[in-house]
Scaffold this active site. Structure first.
Site, PDB file in Angstrom:
ATOM      1  N   TRP A   5       0.821  -1.220   0.000  1.00  0.00           N
ATOM      2  CA  TRP A   5       0.000   0.000   0.000  1.00  0.00           C
ATOM      3  C   TRP A   5       0.845   1.256   0.000  1.00  0.00           C
ATOM      4  O   TRP A   5       0.528   2.216  -0.706  1.00  0.00           O
ATOM      5  CB  TRP A   5      -1.021  -0.026   1.143  1.00  0.00           C
ATOM      6  CG  TRP A   5      -2.050  -1.078   0.860  1.00  0.00           C
ATOM      7  CD1 TRP A   5      -2.224  -2.253   1.533  1.00  0.00           C
ATOM      8  CD2 TRP A   5      -2.998  -1.094  -0.221  1.00  0.00           C
ATOM      9  NE1 TRP A   5      -3.228  -2.990   0.945  1.00  0.00           N
ATOM     10  CE2 TRP A   5      -3.727  -2.314  -0.129  1.00  0.00           C
ATOM     11  CE3 TRP A   5      -3.308  -0.215  -1.252  1.00  0.00           C
ATOM     12  CZ2 TRP A   5      -4.732  -2.668  -1.025  1.00  0.00           C
ATOM     13  CZ3 TRP A   5      -4.321  -0.562  -2.151  1.00  0.00           C
ATOM     14  CH2 TRP A   5      -5.007  -1.768  -2.034  1.00  0.00           C
ATOM     15  N   ASP A  49      -1.521   6.605   6.377  1.00  0.00           N
ATOM     16  CA  ASP A  49      -2.617   5.776   5.876  1.00  0.00           C
ATOM     17  C   ASP A  49      -2.893   4.725   6.952  1.00  0.00           C
ATOM     18  O   ASP A  49      -2.125   3.787   7.127  1.00  0.00           O
ATOM     19  CB  ASP A  49      -2.190   5.119   4.551  1.00  0.00           C
ATOM     20  CG  ASP A  49      -3.233   4.137   4.016  1.00  0.00           C
ATOM     21  OD1 ASP A  49      -4.253   3.912   4.686  1.00  0.00           O
ATOM     22  OD2 ASP A  49      -3.019   3.605   2.899  1.00  0.00           O
ATOM     23  N   LYS A  56     -12.906  -1.480   6.751  1.00  0.00           N
ATOM     24  CA  LYS A  56     -12.274  -2.491   7.619  1.00  0.00           C
ATOM     25  C   LYS A  56     -12.764  -2.310   9.051  1.00  0.00           C
ATOM     26  O   LYS A  56     -13.522  -3.136   9.547  1.00  0.00           O
ATOM     27  CB  LYS A  56     -10.752  -2.404   7.522  1.00  0.00           C
ATOM     28  CG  LYS A  56     -10.245  -2.771   6.115  1.00  0.00           C
ATOM     29  CD  LYS A  56      -9.177  -1.840   5.678  1.00  0.00           C
ATOM     30  CE  LYS A  56      -8.786  -1.905   4.216  1.00  0.00           C
ATOM     31  NZ  LYS A  56      -8.881  -3.120   3.486  1.00  0.00           N
TER      32      LYS A  56
HETATM   33  N1  PMP Z   1      -4.482   1.624   2.017  1.00  0.00           N
HETATM   34  C1  PMP Z   1      -4.577   0.487   2.720  1.00  0.00           C
HETATM   35  C2  PMP Z   1      -3.686   0.297   3.907  1.00  0.00           C
HETATM   36  C3  PMP Z   1      -5.501  -0.487   2.341  1.00  0.00           C
HETATM   37  O1  PMP Z   1      -5.593  -1.630   3.040  1.00  0.00           O
HETATM   38  C4  PMP Z   1      -6.327  -0.278   1.225  1.00  0.00           C
HETATM   39  C5  PMP Z   1      -7.364  -1.267   0.780  1.00  0.00           C
HETATM   40  N2  PMP Z   1      -7.257  -2.543   1.180  1.00  0.00           N
HETATM   41  C6  PMP Z   1      -6.169   0.904   0.514  1.00  0.00           C
HETATM   42  C7  PMP Z   1      -5.257   1.844   0.933  1.00  0.00           C
HETATM   43  C8  PMP Z   1      -6.999   1.190  -0.695  1.00  0.00           C
HETATM   44  O2  PMP Z   1      -8.285   1.471  -0.301  1.00  0.00           O
HETATM   45  P1  PMP Z   1      -9.482   1.628  -1.345  1.00  0.00           P
HETATM   46  O3  PMP Z   1      -9.660   0.312  -2.005  1.00  0.00           O
HETATM   47  O4  PMP Z   1     -10.599   2.014  -0.438  1.00  0.00           O
HETATM   48  O5  PMP Z   1      -9.110   2.701  -2.298  1.00  0.00           O
END
Ligand code: PMP
Length: 365
Positions: free
Chosen positions: A104, A179, A203
C-alpha cells in the site's frame, strides 16, 4: 446453521449488533417514516446522525480541537492523489518523502509521483517487507512537503508499533501523513503526532464508499489549483463535509459502529482484545514449521495476519476445510499468495479460537 467467522481483509466483518440495529431501522429511522438512505443530507434527521458520528469519533480517538474530521469518498487510493493535491503546495518544487513498507505504501509512492517528486527515504523491500526500516536509516529530505507512511500494511501484515519519532531539530515542520486504513480504531494513537490521518472505512469503520480524513488545521489550505473542489480539504471542512452529497448511509453505519465501540469500552478495550487475539493466532502459527509468517515479531500486524503453509500444494484443501467449518475468506492477496486472516475489531476472540483449532487440526492431519 454453522457459526460463520469472516476473515476478509475488507470489506470486512461488522459487529452483529450494528447490522441488527441497521436492519431494524432500515425502513423507518426513529419514526421518521424514512430510511436513512432516503433522507436529505441537509435535513435535521441526517444532521443529527452526522453530528453524533463526528462527536463519537472525536471522543474515541481523542482528536484534538485543532484537527478537522472530514468524511470524503474515493477510498484509500483516492487519498493517494488527494493528499498530494492538497499538501504538495506547501513547497515550491515539492518533494514528498515516503517509507516503503509494503504494497500500500508502494501504491501511494506511484500515485504521488504524478504530482510531485518523490523520495523513498527508506524501504524494506529488499527484506521482503518483513519489518519497518529502523528510524535511524531514514533519509528524509530537508524540505519535504510531508512524509507519508502506511502504519498498517494490509497485504504484507506489517504494523508500526508507534508513531515514528521525528527530530524537532532537523525536521521541525515535517507533517506525517498516515494511511491507517486497516488499523484505525484498533489501538490507541496520539493524533497530535500526525498532520493527516486517512482511512478507507471498509475495515474497522463501516461500509466501503466512506473515507475518513483527519487534518490538522494549518494543513487544510495548501491545495494546488488542480485539486478538485469536492476533494479540497478546506472546502470540505468549511461545509462540514456537506459540500457535495456525502455517502450518507455509510456515515450512518459508521456512527452505529462508533456507538458500539463506545458501549464496548472504546479503543483501549479494543486494543486489549486485539492484543489477545493476535497473540493467540501468532502462537498457533509459530508452534512448528507447518505454517509460517515472515514478519519480524515486533512489526507483526494485529489486524492482518498473512501466513503460508509449508507445503503449498495443500492450499486448496486447507481453504476448502476452512470454508466447511464456516471460516470464510482466508485466501491471501493474489499478489503474495498463501493465506491471510484479518482479525479486525468486530472479529470476536471465539472466531480466532475457531481458526486456531482448525490450524491445529489441519496440521495434525
Ligand atoms: N491503504 C490500505 C492500507 C488499504 O488496506 C487499502 C485497501 N485494502 C487501501 C489503501 C486502498 O483502499 P481503497 O480500495 O478504499 O481505495
Amino acid at each position: 446453521m454453522t457459526q460463520i467467522f469472516n476473515f476478509s481483509a475488507g470489506p470486512a466483518v461488522l459487529p452483529k449488533e450494528v447490522l441488527q440495529q441497521a436492519a431494524s431501522e432500515m425502513l423507518d429511522w426513529h419514526g421518521s417514516g424514512m430510511s436513512v438512505m432516503e433522507m436529505s443530507h441537509r435535513g435535521p434527521e441526517f444532521s443529527s446522525i452526522h453530528r453524533q458520528a463526528l462527536d463519537d469519533l472525536r471522543e474515541l480517538l481523542d482528536v484534538p480541537a485543532n484537527y478537522k474530521i472530514l468524511f470524503q469518498q474515493g477510498g484509500g487510493l483516492g487519498q493517494n492523489a488527494i493528499v498530494p493535491l492538497n499538501l504538495a503546495g506547501r513547497r515550491q518544487d515539492p518533494v514528498i518523502d515516503f517509507v516503503h513498507t509494503g504494497s500500500w505504501s508502494g501504491k501511494s509512492i506511484k500515485e504521488a509521483a504524478r504530482y510531485a517528486r518523490v523520495n523513498v527515504a527508506a524501504s524494506s523491500e529488499a527484506e521482503g517487507f518483513a519489518r519497518v526500516p529502523p528510524r535511524d536509516s531514514w533519509r528524509l529530505s530537508p524540505d519535504a512537503a510531508y512524509l507519508h507512511i502506511c502504519t498498517n500494511e494490509t497485504i504484507d501484515g506489517v504494523e508500526y508499533p508507534d508513531a515514528p519519532r521525528m527530530d524537532p531539530m532537523s525536521d521541525p515542520d515535517m507533517p506525517i501523513v498516515a494511511d491507517m486504513s486497516s488499523h484505525i480504531l484498533s489501538r490507541k494513537i496520539d493524533v497530535s503526532k500526525y498532520g493527516v490521518i486517512f482511512a478507507g472505512a471498509q475495515k474497522n469503520i463501516g461500509p466501503a464508499g466512506l473515507t475518513l480524513v483527519i487534518v490538522r488545521d494549518d494543513l487544510l489550505d495548501h491545495a494546488s489549483p488542480q485539486c478538485p473542489s469536492a476533494f479540497h480539504w478546506k472546502t470540505c471542512a468549511e461545509h462540514d463535509s456537506l459540500y457535495n452529497t456525502p455517502p450518507t448511509y455509510a456515515i450512518y453505519i459508521a456512527g452505529l459502529v462508533f456507538a458500539w465501540l463506545k458501549a464496548n469500552g472504546g479503543v483501549a478495550a479494543m486494543e486489549a482484545r486485539n492484543i489477545e487475539k493476535a497473540k493467540l493466532l501468532y502462537e498457533a502459527l509459530d508452534r512448528d514449521d507447518f505454517y509460517s509468517n515472515r514478519v519480524a515479531p515486533e512489526f507483526r500486524s494485529r489486524m492482518n495476519v498473512p501466513f503460508y503453509l509449508r507445503d503449498e500444494s495443500l492450499n486448496q484443501s486447507f481453504l476448502a476445510g476452512a470454508q466447511a467449518r464456516g471460516l470464510l475468506q482466508l485466501k491471501g492477496h493474489k499478489s503474495v499468495g498463501g493465506m491471510r486472516a484479518s482479525i479486525y475489531n468486530a472479529m470476536p476472540i471465539e472466531g480466532v479460537q475457531a481458526l486456531v483449532d482448525y490450524l491445529n487440526e489441519f496440521a495434525g492431519r
